[in-house]
Design a protein around this motif. Structure first.
Motif, PDB file in Angstrom:
ATOM      1  N   GLN A 319       0.810  -1.161   0.012  1.00  0.00           N
ATOM      2  CA  GLN A 319       0.009   0.176  -0.022  1.00  0.00           C
ATOM      3  C   GLN A 319       0.923   1.406  -0.044  1.00  0.00           C
ATOM      4  O   GLN A 319       0.378   2.236  -0.588  1.00  0.00           O
ATOM      5  N   THR A 320       1.971   1.246   0.780  1.00  0.00           N
ATOM      6  CA  THR A 320       2.838   2.389   0.650  1.00  0.00           C
ATOM      7  C   THR A 320       3.712   2.583  -0.583  1.00  0.00           C
ATOM      8  O   THR A 320       3.897   3.732  -0.929  1.00  0.00           O
ATOM      9  N   GLU A 321       4.152   1.626  -1.098  1.00  0.00           N
ATOM     10  CA  GLU A 321       4.930   1.453  -2.175  1.00  0.00           C
ATOM     11  C   GLU A 321       4.153   2.018  -3.694  1.00  0.00           C
ATOM     12  O   GLU A 321       4.762   2.637  -4.491  1.00  0.00           O
ATOM     13  N   GLN A 322       2.872   1.510  -3.547  1.00  0.00           N
ATOM     14  CA  GLN A 322       2.158   1.578  -5.025  1.00  0.00           C
ATOM     15  C   GLN A 322       2.308   3.083  -5.420  1.00  0.00           C
ATOM     16  O   GLN A 322       2.608   3.540  -6.677  1.00  0.00           O
ATOM     17  N   PRO A 323       1.832   3.957  -4.545  1.00  0.00           N
ATOM     18  CA  PRO A 323       1.806   5.389  -5.150  1.00  0.00           C
ATOM     19  C   PRO A 323       2.967   6.040  -5.449  1.00  0.00           C
ATOM     20  O   PRO A 323       3.457   6.891  -6.181  1.00  0.00           O
ATOM     21  N   ARG A 324       4.164   5.726  -4.791  1.00  0.00           N
ATOM     22  CA  ARG A 324       5.375   6.029  -4.821  1.00  0.00           C
ATOM     23  C   ARG A 324       6.011   5.518  -6.341  1.00  0.00           C
ATOM     24  O   ARG A 324       6.498   6.452  -6.986  1.00  0.00           O
ATOM     25  N   TYR A 325       5.835   4.336  -6.679  1.00  0.00           N
ATOM     26  CA  TYR A 325       6.338   3.799  -7.870  1.00  0.00           C
ATOM     27  C   TYR A 325       5.583   4.245  -9.119  1.00  0.00           C
ATOM     28  O   TYR A 325       6.055   4.605 -10.003  1.00  0.00           O
ATOM     29  N   ALA A 326       4.234   4.410  -8.831  1.00  0.00           N
ATOM     30  CA  ALA A 326       3.304   4.907  -9.712  1.00  0.00           C
ATOM     31  C   ALA A 326       3.787   6.512 -10.193  1.00  0.00           C
ATOM     32  O   ALA A 326       3.776   6.680 -11.551  1.00  0.00           O
ATOM     33  N   GLN A 327       4.138   7.212  -9.184  1.00  0.00           N
ATOM     34  CA  GLN A 327       4.833   8.393  -9.464  1.00  0.00           C
ATOM     35  C   GLN A 327       6.147   8.410 -10.187  1.00  0.00           C
ATOM     36  O   GLN A 327       6.398   9.141 -11.429  1.00  0.00           O
ATOM     37  N   ALA A 328       6.841   7.415  -9.882  1.00  0.00           N
ATOM     38  CA  ALA A 328       8.262   7.509 -10.518  1.00  0.00           C
ATOM     39  C   ALA A 328       8.028   7.028 -12.036  1.00  0.00           C
ATOM     40  O   ALA A 328       8.580   7.530 -12.859  1.00  0.00           O
ATOM     41  N   ILE A 329       7.049   6.033 -12.234  1.00  0.00           N
ATOM     42  CA  ILE A 329       7.042   5.471 -13.479  1.00  0.00           C
ATOM     43  C   ILE A 329       6.203   6.514 -14.366  1.00  0.00           C
ATOM     44  O   ILE A 329       6.788   6.799 -15.472  1.00  0.00           O
ATOM     45  N   LYS A 330       5.285   7.443 -13.763  1.00  0.00           N
ATOM     46  CA  LYS A 330       4.806   8.477 -14.584  1.00  0.00           C
ATOM     47  C   LYS A 330       5.968   9.643 -15.004  1.00  0.00           C
ATOM     48  O   LYS A 330       6.099  10.017 -16.053  1.00  0.00           O
TER      49      LYS A 330
END
Length: 337
Positions: A319-330
């Motif tokens: 749950q913590t990593e999902q938004p972080r990596y989504a932003q990094a990928i974007k």
């Protein structure tokens, strides 16, 4: 024979047949009864590794599988199901019976695939029950010594001066290595030629053979090759150096990119609907194996850092990593191609 004696003998035979039939039905019912945490496992357990043999995920799972087999008194079968960035193997586990006898080895790739792929053969959020995060580890950029690239500075300079002249073997398209390198490329302007592979084993073998120039890969997959001089390590992606290869700098150090840090992990999942008591039993037993001094020493020598913890810890990590990596990928503009 008198009628009375015949009746008694017939009655005795009927009672015996009824008793035998009842015993058989009882045994059949016991055999068919679902496992509890106290009886699990009562047959072989299969762990699906969604990449080709020889990489870090495979090494980790075979190490743990051997010890779990001893602890459980049951065979632990490690099955490699490579393809489509791990989604084929994950899909197989998602459709398996939710009884604890089929497990999935996966890391942050499970969550990355949910960001990168539009159509998956499963619902990432609903198809799996987190069991345990087993280890965390750096990714490491390694090259074939014959490339003449001795430092990360050399690598980046060539990748900028001669765009796509460096062939980079990716252990899975869209995986953590891909994300980590795309972030590096965005920060430095480096451009390489990505070549997807079905796992870290084949990727590292092709770099050693000279069929590809470099790979960014889980450190534990290549520590032996680096120590033997078959591969040259340029930098690790974490904010800290690895005790397994202490002379290898971090990307932040070598490329002068403060704040650059990518840490990967590997853990285990069961199909959704697996009884919580069995999930917790598997969690406890994997934690027990991870804490064995000889297992811990073996994993740390390869470059892993033992994690462990509860199934809830793994769920929170996702749950913590999902938004972080989504932003990094974007930000990196990463797409599957």
């Amino acid at each position: 024979m008198t009628t009375k004696r015949f009746f008694l003998r017939t009655l005795a035979s009927a009672i015996a047949l009824t008793a035998a039939g009842g015993a058989a039905l009882h045994a059949s019912a016991l055999q068919a009864a679902p496992d509890t945490a106290a009886t699990f496992p009562s047959k072989p357990v299969r762990i699906i590794v969604p990449v080709a043999p020889g990489g870090s995920a495979d090494k980790l799972t075979r190490t743990l599988g051997e010890r779990l087999s001893q602890l459980w008194g049951q065979t632990v079968i490690v099955e490699n199901v490579a393809g489509a960035s791990g989604t084929i193997g994950a899909g197989k586990v998602a459709k398996a019976a939710p009884d604890g006898y089929t497990l999935l080895q996966q890391g942050e790739g499970l969550m990355l695939n949910s960001i990168l792929f539009r159509d998956l053969p499963y619902d990432t959020a609903r198809s799996f029950a987190p069991v345990v995060k087993a280890v965390v580890n750096p990714q490491v950029l390694v090259v074939n010594p014959g490339t003449g690239l001795n430092t990360l500075g050399d690598y980046l300079a060539r990748a900028k001066a001669q765009p796509e002249s460096i062939s980079l073997a990716l252990p899975g398209n869209g995986g953590i290595a891909h994300v980590a390198h795309e972030i590096l490329a965005q920060e430095t302007g480096a451009k390489v030629n990505y070549i997807p592979y079905p796992g870290g084993g084949p990727a590292s073998v092709d770099v050693i053979a000279g069929h590809a120039n470099a790979t960014l890969i889980t450190l534990a997959a290549v520590t032996e090759y680096v120590r033997a001089g078959k591969l040259r390590a340029l930098a690790v992606t974490t904010s800290y150096r690895s005790p397994a290869l202490p002379n290898v700098p971090t990307v932040a150090e070598a490329a002068k990119l403060p704040g650059y840090s990518v840490e990967s992990w590997q853990g285990y999942f069961a199909p959704a609907g697996t009884p919580p008591a069995i999930v917790q039993k598997i969690n406890r037993d994997i934690n027990q194996v991870l804490q064995l001094p000889e297992v811990r020493a073996q994993l740390e020598a390869q470059g892993f850092k033992v994690a462990g913890g509860s199934s809830a810890d793994l769920a929170r990590s996702l749950q913590t990593e999902q938004p972080r990596y989504a932003q990094a990928i974007k930000t990196a503009g990463l797409t599957i191609r």
